[in-house]
Every structure is written in C-alpha cells, then in structure tokens.
Design a protein around this motif. Structure first.
Motif, mmCIF file in Angstrom:
data_model
loop_
_atom_site.group_PDB
_atom_site.id
_atom_site.type_symbol
_atom_site.label_atom_id
_atom_site.label_comp_id
_atom_site.label_asym_id
_atom_site.label_seq_id
_atom_site.Cartn_x
_atom_site.Cartn_y
_atom_site.Cartn_z
ATOM 1 N N LEU A 250 -26.846 -16.324 23.804
ATOM 2 C CA LEU A 250 -26.757 -16.355 25.263
ATOM 3 C C LEU A 250 -25.484 -15.648 25.740
ATOM 4 N N VAL A 251 -24.373 -15.870 25.058
ATOM 5 C CA VAL A 251 -23.117 -15.186 25.407
ATOM 6 C C VAL A 251 -23.274 -13.674 25.256
ATOM 7 N N ILE A 252 -23.853 -13.244 24.154
ATOM 8 C CA ILE A 252 -24.064 -11.807 23.924
ATOM 9 C C ILE A 252 -24.969 -11.227 25.007
ATOM 10 N N ALA A 253 -26.026 -11.955 25.354
ATOM 11 C CA ALA A 253 -26.947 -11.487 26.397
ATOM 12 C C ALA A 253 -26.240 -11.393 27.747
ATOM 13 N N ILE A 254 -25.385 -12.348 28.055
ATOM 14 C CA ILE A 254 -24.635 -12.312 29.316
ATOM 15 C C ILE A 254 -23.790 -11.048 29.387
ATOM 16 N N ILE A 255 -23.070 -10.771 28.324
ATOM 17 C CA ILE A 255 -22.215 -9.578 28.298
ATOM 18 C C ILE A 255 -23.052 -8.310 28.420
ATOM 19 N N ALA A 256 -24.127 -8.235 27.647
ATOM 20 C CA ALA A 256 -24.975 -7.041 27.661
ATOM 21 C C ALA A 256 -25.624 -6.828 29.019
#
Length: 165
Positions: free
Chosen positions: A44-50
């Motif tokens: 979820l963190v990676i998706a937020i950044i992306a």
C-alpha cells in the motif's frame, strides 16, 4: 493523453455525479483492501508513492491548458489521500494478525474524516490547494490523508482505552 485522462479520472470514476471526489474516495476503499490482501501495508505504501507521482504527471497533462487547476473529474488525488488515511488500519491489522475487514469501524472513520478534511480544507490543506498547481492538487489530499490517518489512530486509541476501563 488518453493515459493521463485514464489515470487522472481513475478510469472514468471522476465523471460520476454527484460529488466525484466522494466517488474517487469510495473506489479507493476496495483498491486499498486488495493491495493490503496481496502485499500488506508495504505494498500500500509503494502504491501510494507510485500513484502520487503518476497522478502528478497526469494532473499536469490534463490541466496544462486549462484555467481550472483542479477540475472535479480529476480524482487520482482522492485515491492517494484516502489510501494514506487507511494506512494505520493496514499496519494495525498486519501487526495484530487480524483481518483488515475486522477493522471496519476504522474504515468508516478514515473515509468520513478524509472526506470532511478534503471538503473543508482547514489549515495546511487549504494552503496546498491554493497553490493552483498540479503539485497543490495532489498535496492537499496527501495532507488531508495524513491528518485523517492521525485522527483514525487517535480514535482507535480512545476506543481501546474505553474498552479497557
């Protein structure tokens, strides 16, 4: 340009009426649940950044020749902000080994708090929105998401404190 429209409107969700921002936040909920189920809070963190950077690019493309810096059909910012508001739930469920769906009161709180903050834009949220830039479009929702996440944590702490008494 079609890719930018697809990203900015989250596949056309931004054209739903009334209140496209609320629809954007609503569609963010099952997306966040799926991301959590596939890879936990770190996905979820990676998706937020992306999606933040993809949304920044898309919003820049969409608003380049417009007077309106934040058209209502651009809802990628709501998705990012709503995902941030849900982060405490994802981390909490993961740390406790609980189902993300067991924390349903937190989902409601995260949704309502994020929408209220995004609509009324108090303090730094309004400041970011007034930048009248694609960065401001994305950042006002990031800040609203961070504040909503903080309030979700505070409400959870209060709830657990009351249960213990």
């Amino acid at each position: 340009m079609k890719t930018a429209w697809f990203v900015a409107t989250i596949g056309g969700v931004g054209y739903l009426r009334p209140a496209p921002g609320t629809w954007g936040s609503l569609v963010a909920l099952p997306m966040a649940a799926l991301l959590h189920l596939i890879g936990g809070p770190w996905l979820l963190v990676i998706a937020i950044i992306a999606i933040f950077f993809e949304g920044l690019w898309a919003t820049t493309q969409i608003t380049r020749w417009q007077d309106d810096h934040d058209p209502s059909y651009v809802v990628v910012d709501e998705v990012v902000g709503q995902w941030i508001a849900l982060l405490p739930l994802s981390f909490g469920a993961s740390m406790m080994g609980a189902s993300i769906f067991a924390l349903w009161p937190g989902w409601i709180a995260a949704f309502v708090l994020f929408r209220l903050l995004d609509i009324f834009k108090p303090g730094p949220i309004g400041w970011a929105d007034k930048r009248n830039t694609p960065f401001g479009v994305m950042m006002d929702d990031v800040i609203a998401g961070v504040l909503a996440a903080f309030f979700v944590v505070m409400l959870a702490a209060l709830f657990h404190l009351v249960i213990m008494i």
